[in-house]
Write a protein that holds these residues in place. Structure first.
Motif, short mmCIF file in Angstrom:
data_model
loop_
_atom_site.label_atom_id
_atom_site.label_comp_id
_atom_site.label_asym_id
_atom_site.label_seq_id
_atom_site.Cartn_x
_atom_site.Cartn_y
_atom_site.Cartn_z
N ASP A 112 0.34 -1.03 -0.25
CA ASP A 112 -0.24 0.02 -0.12
C ASP A 112 0.67 0.97 0.00
O ASP A 112 0.14 2.03 -0.13
CB ASP A 112 -1.48 0.36 0.95
CG ASP A 112 -0.24 -0.46 3.03
OD1 ASP A 112 1.34 -0.20 2.60
OD2 ASP A 112 -0.61 -0.41 3.41
N GLN A 114 2.62 2.11 2.29
CA GLN A 114 3.30 2.82 3.30
C GLN A 114 4.51 2.84 4.15
O GLN A 114 5.39 3.28 4.65
CB GLN A 114 2.18 2.24 4.83
CG GLN A 114 1.04 2.80 4.66
CD GLN A 114 0.28 2.58 5.40
OE1 GLN A 114 -0.36 1.75 6.45
NE2 GLN A 114 0.30 3.81 6.38
N ARG A 213 6.48 7.07 8.25
CA ARG A 213 5.33 6.25 7.60
C ARG A 213 4.78 6.97 6.96
O ARG A 213 3.52 7.96 7.60
CB ARG A 213 4.73 5.00 8.41
CG ARG A 213 4.23 4.46 7.89
CD ARG A 213 3.60 2.78 8.71
NE ARG A 213 2.86 2.42 8.76
CZ ARG A 213 2.78 1.36 7.95
NH1 ARG A 213 4.04 0.82 7.00
NH2 ARG A 213 1.51 0.33 8.22
N ARG A 216 -1.75 5.32 3.93
CA ARG A 216 -2.02 4.31 2.46
C ARG A 216 -1.99 4.75 0.75
O ARG A 216 -2.96 6.29 1.64
CB ARG A 216 -2.73 3.85 2.86
CG ARG A 216 -3.37 2.57 3.21
CD ARG A 216 -4.32 2.18 3.82
NE ARG A 216 -4.30 0.71 3.82
CZ ARG A 216 -4.34 -0.52 2.75
NH1 ARG A 216 -4.61 -0.45 1.50
NH2 ARG A 216 -4.11 -1.86 3.13
MG MG Z 1 -0.88 -0.25 5.64
#
Ligand code: MG
Ligand code: UDP
Length: 324
Positions: A112, A114, A213, A216
């Motif tokens: 995704d 991330q 981080r 998404r």
């Molecule tokens: Mg994720």
């Protein structure tokens, strides 16, 4: 100017590494993330080496994930696809990928986006300095609620207190591991797999690489709070029997308290005689002890259930199809 550009290009080529890199990405209903993921990873890997593969595991997706992956594989066969027979959950999907990749350096990553693939060159640098595992630690989490961050914080604090391996905080599965570590990891065939714990448990030289981080790219998280809670219990029971000890010590503690209380009641009765009232305290004591007993039986049950699952020795997953 132009010749300098050419020179730069050649320099990059000369510096290309000779080792094989496997990027391993489990995917469950991630149709909109696959191409963007592929593009970003490909760009990063091409700069490092000509020898690479992306191993995508379709974990029983219900959307077009598989179709898109297969299409991508037919366009670029460095994208390998492993289609599992059903949804097995991320830990098992990742295991399937790790079992089926051939790299010297292996990078588990979320599809995704991330986990930024642009971190890979830095991971490799740290590996070249003699580390076997380079794990990416989140210094900031974009797009996650306060509650999620707080519960995650509490979980790591707790699990590191009661286990004697060090599970790094704010660290997911995104990391670089080398062949030696992977071969060790592949020997751990337990059914209840808390991958982060297993990655730590194998040991070797491990180092952290901080990163931010991201949110998404598309779609939603597959982990709700109930799943996360169960995931936390999985982590704790996989790496610690402290809760069982807690049951024992709590039992001792309550018994001691009961003994002291008994002495008090006996002395009181001897001195002042007996009076019938005492229903509320009796009720409270019974309920309290009943509760404690159920909790401790529950704790034992959590472990017995896991023993039951482990002794069945079932294969961890089945592969429906492989696209090499
Ligand atoms: Mg994720
Ligand atoms: N995933 C999977 N099987 C599952 C659930 C998730 O393979 O049953 C994959 C998912 O496609 C993603 C990664 O595991 O690549 C992490 O999942 P997610 O982004 O939902 O978790 P979060 O990042 O919110 O912790």
């Amino acid at each position: 100017m132009e010749s300098q550009g050419l020179f730069e290009e050649n320099k990059v080529k000369i510096n290309k590494k000779n080792y094989f890199i496997s990027v391993v990405a489990p995917a469950y209903n991630e149709q909109d993330n696959i191409y963007p993921f592929y593009e970003r990873v490909k760009k990063v890997l091409d700069d490092i080496t000509d020898k690479w593969e992306i191993v995508c595991i379709n974990d029983g997706s219900k959307d077009k994930t598989l179709e898109i992956l297969v299409e991508l594989n037919s366009k670029d066969n460095r994208v390998k696809v492993i289609d599992l027979s059903r949804n097995f959950g991320k830990e098992i999907a990742l295991t399937a990928g790790l079992d089926n990749c051939k790299g010297d350096l292996i990078i588990p990553i979320d599809i995704d986006l991330q986990d930024p693939p642009e971190l890979i060159p830095e991971m490799i640098k740290l590996w070249e300095q003699g580390n076997n595992v380079v794990y990416a630690t989140r210094i900031k989490r974009e797009g996650e609620t306060f509650i999620k961050k707080f519960t995650a914080y509490m979980f790591y604090k707790f699990i590191n207190k009661i286990t004697n391996i060090n599970i790094p905080r704010n660290t997911g599965d995104f990391r670089l591991i080398d062949r030696k570590v992977l071969d060790s990891l592949k020997e751990l065939r337990e059914t209840h797999r808390f991958m982060k714990g297993l990655f730590s448990w194998v040991g070797f030289n491990q180092v952290s690489l901080p990163y931010v981080r991201e949110k998404r790219f598309a779609g939603n998280t597959k982990f709700n709070y109930w799943k996360l809670w169960n995931f936390a219990i999985e982590g704790i029971t996989s790496f610690s029997i402290a809760p069982l000890k807690f049951a024992t010590y709590f039992g001792f503690f309550v018994s001691l308290f009961a003994a002291v209380f008994a002495i008090y009641i006996i002395s009181k009765t001897l001195i002042y005689g007996s009076d019938v009232p005492g229903y509320p305290s009796l009720m409270v004591t019974i309920l309290f002890l009943g509760g404690i007993q159920l909790i401790t039986i529950g704790i034992i049950g959590e472990y017995i259930g896991r023993i039951y699952n482990e002794v069945k020795h079932r294969p961890l997953y089945f592969i429906k199809n492989k696209y090499d």
